[in-house]
Design a protein around this motif. Sequence first.
Motif, mmCIF file in Angstrom:
data_model
loop_
_atom_site.group_PDB
_atom_site.id
_atom_site.type_symbol
_atom_site.label_atom_id
_atom_site.label_comp_id
_atom_site.label_asym_id
_atom_site.label_seq_id
_atom_site.Cartn_x
_atom_site.Cartn_y
_atom_site.Cartn_z
ATOM 1 N N GLN A 3 0.830 -1.197 0.000
ATOM 2 C CA GLN A 3 0.000 0.000 0.000
ATOM 3 C C GLN A 3 0.870 1.254 0.000
ATOM 4 N N THR A 4 0.474 2.217 -0.792
ATOM 5 C CA THR A 4 1.166 3.498 -0.834
ATOM 6 C C THR A 4 0.478 4.484 0.107
ATOM 7 N N LYS A 5 1.124 5.588 0.334
ATOM 8 C CA LYS A 5 0.540 6.600 1.206
ATOM 9 C C LYS A 5 -0.756 7.132 0.605
ATOM 10 N N PRO A 6 -1.748 7.405 1.440
ATOM 11 C CA PRO A 6 -2.992 7.968 0.915
ATOM 12 C C PRO A 6 -2.769 9.369 0.357
ATOM 13 N N MET A 7 -3.714 9.807 -0.467
ATOM 14 C CA MET A 7 -3.612 11.113 -1.107
ATOM 15 C C MET A 7 -3.531 12.238 -0.077
ATOM 16 N N SER A 8 -4.259 12.098 1.017
ATOM 17 C CA SER A 8 -4.237 13.140 2.044
ATOM 18 C C SER A 8 -2.849 13.305 2.649
ATOM 19 N N GLN A 9 -2.120 12.192 2.796
ATOM 20 C CA GLN A 9 -0.776 12.278 3.356
ATOM 21 C C GLN A 9 0.179 12.971 2.391
ATOM 22 N N TRP A 10 0.073 12.640 1.091
ATOM 23 C CA TRP A 10 0.910 13.316 0.091
ATOM 24 C C TRP A 10 0.630 14.818 0.088
ATOM 25 N N THR A 11 -0.652 15.177 0.148
ATOM 26 C CA THR A 11 -1.025 16.599 0.140
ATOM 27 C C THR A 11 -0.458 17.318 1.358
ATOM 28 N N ARG A 12 -0.551 16.679 2.505
ATOM 29 C CA ARG A 12 -0.039 17.294 3.732
ATOM 30 C C ARG A 12 1.472 17.517 3.635
ATOM 31 N N GLU A 13 2.204 16.505 3.159
ATOM 32 C CA GLU A 13 3.660 16.634 3.054
ATOM 33 C C GLU A 13 4.037 17.732 2.061
ATOM 34 N N MET A 14 3.275 17.841 0.975
ATOM 35 C CA MET A 14 3.553 18.868 -0.022
ATOM 36 C C MET A 14 3.350 20.267 0.566
ATOM 37 N N ILE A 15 2.262 20.463 1.298
ATOM 38 C CA ILE A 15 1.981 21.778 1.882
ATOM 39 C C ILE A 15 3.008 22.117 2.961
ATOM 40 N N MET A 16 3.374 21.129 3.775
ATOM 41 C CA MET A 16 4.382 21.377 4.810
ATOM 42 C C MET A 16 5.721 21.781 4.192
ATOM 43 N N THR A 17 6.072 21.161 3.058
ATOM 44 C CA THR A 17 7.306 21.537 2.356
ATOM 45 C C THR A 17 7.249 23.000 1.926
ATOM 46 N N ALA A 18 6.099 23.422 1.395
ATOM 47 C CA ALA A 18 5.946 24.814 0.962
ATOM 48 C C ALA A 18 6.018 25.770 2.154
ATOM 49 N N MET A 19 5.406 25.404 3.276
ATOM 50 C CA MET A 19 5.433 26.267 4.465
ATOM 51 C C MET A 19 6.856 26.430 4.989
ATOM 52 N N ASN A 20 7.606 25.346 5.036
ATOM 53 C CA ASN A 20 8.996 25.424 5.513
ATOM 54 C C ASN A 20 9.854 26.288 4.590
ATOM 55 N N LYS A 21 9.571 26.196 3.286
ATOM 56 C CA LYS A 21 10.317 27.011 2.320
ATOM 57 C C LYS A 21 10.034 28.491 2.543
ATOM 58 N N VAL A 22 8.780 28.850 2.769
ATOM 59 C CA VAL A 22 8.411 30.257 2.975
ATOM 60 C C VAL A 22 8.975 30.760 4.307
#
Length: 668
Positions: A412-431
Amino acid sequence: MENTFFLLIILIAVVAAVIMHHHLNRVPLPIIFIVVGILLALLPLYHHYIFNPNLFLFFIVAPLLYNEAQSASRYWIGRGAINIFSLSIMLVIATVIIVGSALHLLFPFLPLALAIALCAIVTPTDASAVSAFAQPNPNFQVPFTIMQNESLFNDASGFVAFDLSLLAFTTGSFSANRAVGVFALEFIGGLITGAIIGALFLSIRRELIQAGDDTPFVMITLELLVPFLAYFVAERLTLSGILAVVAAGLFQGMENDSLQLVSSRVQLVRSNIWGIVQEALTGVVFVLLGVSLPTIMEQIISKHPGLLGLLILIGIVLYVLKFAIRLLWSRFLVWMHISSNHRWQDAWLMAVSGASGTISLSLAFLLPTINGRDLTTDRNALIFVVTVVILISLTVAAIAVPIITKMPTGTQTKPMSQWTREMIMTAMNKVRSSKDAQAETHIVVDALSQQLHQNNRPHRREQRRLFELTDAAEREVINRKHDQGDFSDDETYYYLRFLDLTKFTFNNTVWQNLWLRVRFGVHSSRLSRDLKFGEEMFFTTPLIAEQFYWQRQFHAHGEDIRPLEEVGYQAVMHALKQERHQHGEVTTVELHDVQRFYRERHRRMNMPDPVPQVVYQLFLTAFHAEYEFVQNALDKGTIDVETAESLQQHIIFDEMAYIQNNAAFIKQ
């Protein structure tokens, strides 16, 4: 007026059913639609309601099939022509003949022609309804693609077979040669008619694009006319209106493929509009069945008391026989395009996914009134049998499809919600890494962080507890600083009054909001001796007006509120940090809401006004970080293309929302 009110309530019922499905996602959405419709039947307006099947076919079925056709893959239709012919024509013919004959033998009181008509009604499959039950498993992509293409054409086959069987029943005679001729004429003639109309509108739209007249209003309006015109013309020519709609939709799909990046705005608007139309019309179909079902059952019981059980038995037998033929056909007479080491599993998936849905329901309501003496020649009885088959097939699909498509343990791969969360957290850390623009950074980070909690409902009691905790921490530090001589009596008094009103702005009920607007408007007018300024404060949200008011209040006394707010803010953040470490059960959404409230207050009172250009640059930085996150995941092979496309769509929609509402981010 009554008809308008009738339709409005139906649409409200559809919306309510969709909301219910989000919380009861294990229950098939069509079944929820039917239940909601049954509840509507309790209202006097819907008592004994039966809708006009011809209008129903024209206004609902035609646009539904058109959208399915234009969304289908021309590539897979070309590659799967053999399967389409096998499943959409040969399997339909085999099913209506074999199962219809078997029903007639098992239930001799059921005329052969009507038995065949019943089979023709339930042969069209609803692939879109079933695909919602499937788990994301790349091993079953081919079977689902085959079923989606099949459902486009077996609808038309079912309609033609239905017409022929009804003709045989009403005339009492049947000619195989004539039936083949009629079938071929309606099938091929409908395709040609739809292709001509589709090609005509396709050329018109291309001319409009080249002339620069491809506004969304013009293009979408023209497209919405196509399914109705294709159906109307084909039916006038006694051809298959359903196939005409499918052919016209396929031509529109060809244009979608060729446009690529041309008329991008039109393509986006079209996709959204058709998505809404399809969901609304599908819901209307099943809600209307639910509305009609009590009347149908009441009429059956009044004419044939105690025989509902027999109708249910007929429906069960019909489904089982149809299922058995589809299972064997899928296993031995379907080409899977690529080698598969789980052919029986593929066959079982295709068999349980052959659920009857919208089109079957439409055909059922096209049954004419049959004044027979026995139960099975009664129109309502036949509609009830079809309803039983639909409910059984959807229930079986809802149970079996997730089990069949479940990924093996450990894969099983990570659910879509987990991918979305990791993507947004990456953007927040960058800002956050930008240290030169604190006010602008606060705005962008808060906007991004809201996405992490947008689907979580805050617990109001927990939220109030956290706010009381922070309020107590802020009061304690202000009083302590006052006792130490850091703040004067006036500063402390007015700041504590400011905190008293902050409780109202945080809770922000309608009446509190109105009271605060009046208070800040009146006091601001008196303080500045400017009625216009007071009017502006009245129409400003209390969350912002409060801070402007107290800044002016302190300034009028020769004092500055910002040092006190800075001390209070640091105490609040420290208290929330300790709370998070000591009590892990504090849910993220409540903590986020309280933190965001204080961060916004602190930014407005202690930081310079944000610069729009800097905010724009930081949002671009955030979106670029999200794109890089998706690209890196693809490069590492940790994410599949389908998930990456969903994430990319998420980013694109966020960009569009920001561009259309960029001023709101500065004013908040």
